[in-house]
Design a protein around this motif. Structure first.
Motif, short mmCIF file in Angstrom:
data_model
loop_
_atom_site.label_atom_id
_atom_site.label_comp_id
_atom_site.label_asym_id
_atom_site.label_seq_id
_atom_site.Cartn_x
_atom_site.Cartn_y
_atom_site.Cartn_z
N LEU A 36 0.87 -1.00 -0.24
CA LEU A 36 -0.50 -0.36 0.03
C LEU A 36 1.00 1.73 0.09
CD1 LEU A 36 -3.01 -1.47 2.51
CD2 LEU A 36 -3.27 -0.75 -0.15
N ARG A 37 1.84 1.63 0.81
CA ARG A 37 2.98 2.23 0.84
C ARG A 37 3.48 3.03 0.00
NH1 ARG A 37 6.65 0.45 4.29
NH2 ARG A 37 7.52 -0.02 2.37
N ASP A 38 4.41 1.71 -1.52
CA ASP A 38 5.45 1.63 -2.23
C ASP A 38 4.33 1.27 -3.41
OD1 ASP A 38 6.66 1.80 -0.01
OD2 ASP A 38 7.51 -0.10 -0.48
N GLY A 39 3.15 0.88 -3.42
CA GLY A 39 2.34 0.83 -4.92
C GLY A 39 1.53 1.21 -5.52
N ARG A 40 0.92 2.60 -4.16
CA ARG A 40 -0.31 3.45 -4.47
C ARG A 40 -0.40 4.13 -5.53
NH1 ARG A 40 -1.42 9.05 -4.18
NH2 ARG A 40 -3.91 9.13 -3.18
N ALA A 63 -6.62 -5.04 -3.63
CA ALA A 63 -4.57 -5.40 -4.38
C ALA A 63 -4.90 -5.97 -2.48
CB ALA A 63 -4.19 -4.87 -4.68
N ALA A 64 -4.97 -5.07 -2.06
CA ALA A 64 -4.45 -5.41 -0.02
C ALA A 64 -5.03 -7.04 0.01
CB ALA A 64 -4.46 -4.41 0.83
N LYS A 66 -6.65 -8.78 -1.11
CA LYS A 66 -6.19 -10.14 -2.11
C LYS A 66 -4.95 -10.62 -1.32
CE LYS A 66 -5.49 -12.36 -6.55
NZ LYS A 66 -5.87 -11.72 -7.92
N LEU A 67 -3.97 -9.66 -1.32
CA LEU A 67 -2.40 -9.96 -0.77
C LEU A 67 -2.92 -10.92 0.48
CD1 LEU A 67 0.47 -8.11 -0.82
CD2 LEU A 67 0.07 -9.40 1.40
N ILE A 68 -3.37 -9.99 1.33
CA ILE A 68 -3.34 -11.01 3.40
C ILE A 68 -4.49 -12.52 2.69
CG2 ILE A 68 -4.49 -10.34 5.25
CD1 ILE A 68 -4.26 -7.54 5.04
N THR A 69 -5.43 -12.34 2.77
CA THR A 69 -6.28 -13.59 2.58
C THR A 69 -4.71 -14.59 1.83
OG1 THR A 69 -7.26 -12.72 -0.02
CG2 THR A 69 -8.29 -12.27 2.36
N GLY A 70 -4.56 -14.26 0.81
CA GLY A 70 -3.49 -15.43 -0.08
C GLY A 70 -2.59 -16.08 0.85
N PHE A 71 -1.76 -15.03 1.96
CA PHE A 71 -0.73 -15.38 2.49
C PHE A 71 -1.78 -15.90 3.78
CE2 PHE A 71 1.50 -14.02 6.38
CZ PHE A 71 2.54 -15.02 6.16
N LEU A 72 -2.71 -16.01 3.93
CA LEU A 72 -2.74 -17.12 5.32
C LEU A 72 -3.67 -17.17 4.40
CD1 LEU A 72 -5.50 -13.93 6.86
CD2 LEU A 72 -3.28 -14.87 7.33
N ALA A 73 -4.30 -18.33 3.22
CA ALA A 73 -4.54 -19.53 3.46
C ALA A 73 -3.45 -20.36 2.99
CB ALA A 73 -5.54 -19.32 1.33
N GLU A 74 -1.99 -19.82 2.51
CA GLU A 74 -0.67 -20.74 2.45
C GLU A 74 -0.93 -20.87 3.77
OE1 GLU A 74 3.58 -19.77 1.50
OE2 GLU A 74 2.22 -18.22 0.39
N ARG A 75 -0.52 -20.32 4.85
CA ARG A 75 0.32 -20.13 6.00
C ARG A 75 -0.64 -21.22 7.05
NH1 ARG A 75 4.76 -17.22 7.61
NH2 ARG A 75 5.83 -17.51 5.80
N ARG A 76 -2.54 -20.87 6.66
CA ARG A 76 -3.24 -21.41 7.86
C ARG A 76 -4.75 -21.89 7.06
NH1 ARG A 76 -2.33 -22.84 12.96
NH2 ARG A 76 -4.62 -21.87 13.53
N PRO A 77 -3.90 -23.05 6.05
CA PRO A 77 -5.11 -22.52 5.16
C PRO A 77 -6.95 -23.45 5.64
CG PRO A 77 -3.73 -24.28 5.45
CD PRO A 77 -3.36 -23.64 6.03
N GLU A 84 -13.28 -7.24 5.36
CA GLU A 84 -13.80 -5.23 5.13
C GLU A 84 -14.30 -5.91 3.39
OE1 GLU A 84 -14.78 -0.84 5.03
OE2 GLU A 84 -12.10 -1.80 5.17
N GLU A 85 -13.47 -6.29 2.39
CA GLU A 85 -13.75 -6.28 0.74
C GLU A 85 -15.06 -7.31 0.46
OE1 GLU A 85 -13.76 -3.09 -0.03
OE2 GLU A 85 -12.53 -2.54 2.20
N GLY A 86 -14.92 -8.60 1.34
CA GLY A 86 -15.98 -9.27 1.51
C GLY A 86 -15.38 -10.75 0.94
N ALA A 87 -13.79 -10.94 1.78
CA ALA A 87 -13.08 -12.50 1.95
C ALA A 87 -14.40 -12.76 3.32
CB ALA A 87 -12.31 -12.75 2.32
#
Length: 278
Positions: A36-40, A63-64, A66-77, A84-87
């Motif tokens: 979010l900081r570098d890709g705005r 995008a953020a 999606k990044l968080i949910t993808g990471f969590l699904a990988e680490r804690r499936p 907030e955005e629908g996950a």
């Protein structure tokens, strides 16, 4: 008066699980914050609206998350998710992640620095880990239930309660016209009674500012679970009391955080002013 985070018993959560959840939350928040900081984009615009035309979602929110949910699904499936955005997934592990990819989206849209990534881990419906990353402040706040709240190596302590007339209070406003009008009336009545009122635009940061002693107290009507799940735990672990209406936990009706001795009169005054309804 009930501190909502004191009533459940999460003491049987294994320390190793708490450690794992904290590590995962910190890494997810760090990755999302960097994105979010570098890709705005310089031409960042509104991708969608929610409750009203001024309640916005940007492409970076999506995008953020999606990044968080993808990471969590990988680490804690096997964990559940609420974002907030629908996950939203149920999960089977008993752990649920409550995610706000950008708390303070309007600030982010306008290039204001008060926005944060908020991630909490709940077990049986109660937050046991909370992380709020505020990249433009260069600060990441964290708490594990029963272990205190920290920013970096600094242990956070809420400010001792001032007399009511000297309290600096944070708040926020909703995006529905009728709600905003009612909230303005509460502020109109409360403002002459306290030192001052601040409106920062991020509930997660406001709650962490209570934990840091930068605000004496905070209240807001209309918050969703992802707005306060992490920040309320951090405030609580700093020594603040958290809750909603008298005898009730923090909820969409009302969320309050303040030091003991200020929480009680603030809660009573907000109840009298009808801050819990439009």
């Amino acid at each position: 008066m009930t501190d909502a985070l004191d009533t459940p018993d999460a003491s049987d959560t294994p320390d190793a699980l708490k450690d794992e959840l904290l590590a995962v939350a910190l890494e997810a928040a760090d990755r999302a914050g960097a994105l979010l900081r570098d890709g705005r984009p310089a031409d960042l615009g509104v991708a969608a609206t929610k409750t009203s035309p001024i309640d916005v979602v940007t492409e970076m929110d999506i995008a953020a998350e999606k990044l968080i949910t993808g990471f969590l699904a990988e680490r804690r499936p096997h964990d559940g998710l609420l974002g907030e955005e629908g996950a939203s997934t149920e999960g089977t592990s008993g752990v649920r992640w409550v995610i706000d990819p950008i708390d303070g989206t309007v600030n982010y849209l306008y290039g204001l620095p008060s926005w944060a990534v908020s991630i909490a881990a709940e077990i049986d419906g109660e937050a046991v880990v909370g992380v709020v990353a505020a990249p433009m402040r260069g600060e990441t706040y964290r708490a594990v239930r029963g272990r205190g709240a920290f920013e970096g190596e600094r242990r956070l302590r809420c400010r001792p309660a001032p007399v009511f007339a000297q309290a600096l209070i944070g708040t926020g406003f909703g995006y529905l016209t009728a709600r905003r009008a009612a909230q303005a009336e509460v502020v109109r009545a409360l403002l002459p009674e306290v030192r001052d009122i601040r409106r920062g635009g991020s509930a997660a940061i406001d709650l962490c500012d209570v934990a840091c002693g930068r605000l004496d107290g905070y209240y807001e009507r209309g918050l969703n679970p992802w707005d306060h799940a992490a920040g309320a735990l951090i405030a609580h672990e700093s020594g603040a009391l958290t809750g909603g209406r008298p005898g009730a936990p923090a909820s969409g009706e009302l969320t309050i955080a303040a030091a003991p001795g200020l929480f009680e009169p603030l809660q009573a005054r907000l109840e009298a002013l009808g801050a819990w309804h439009d």
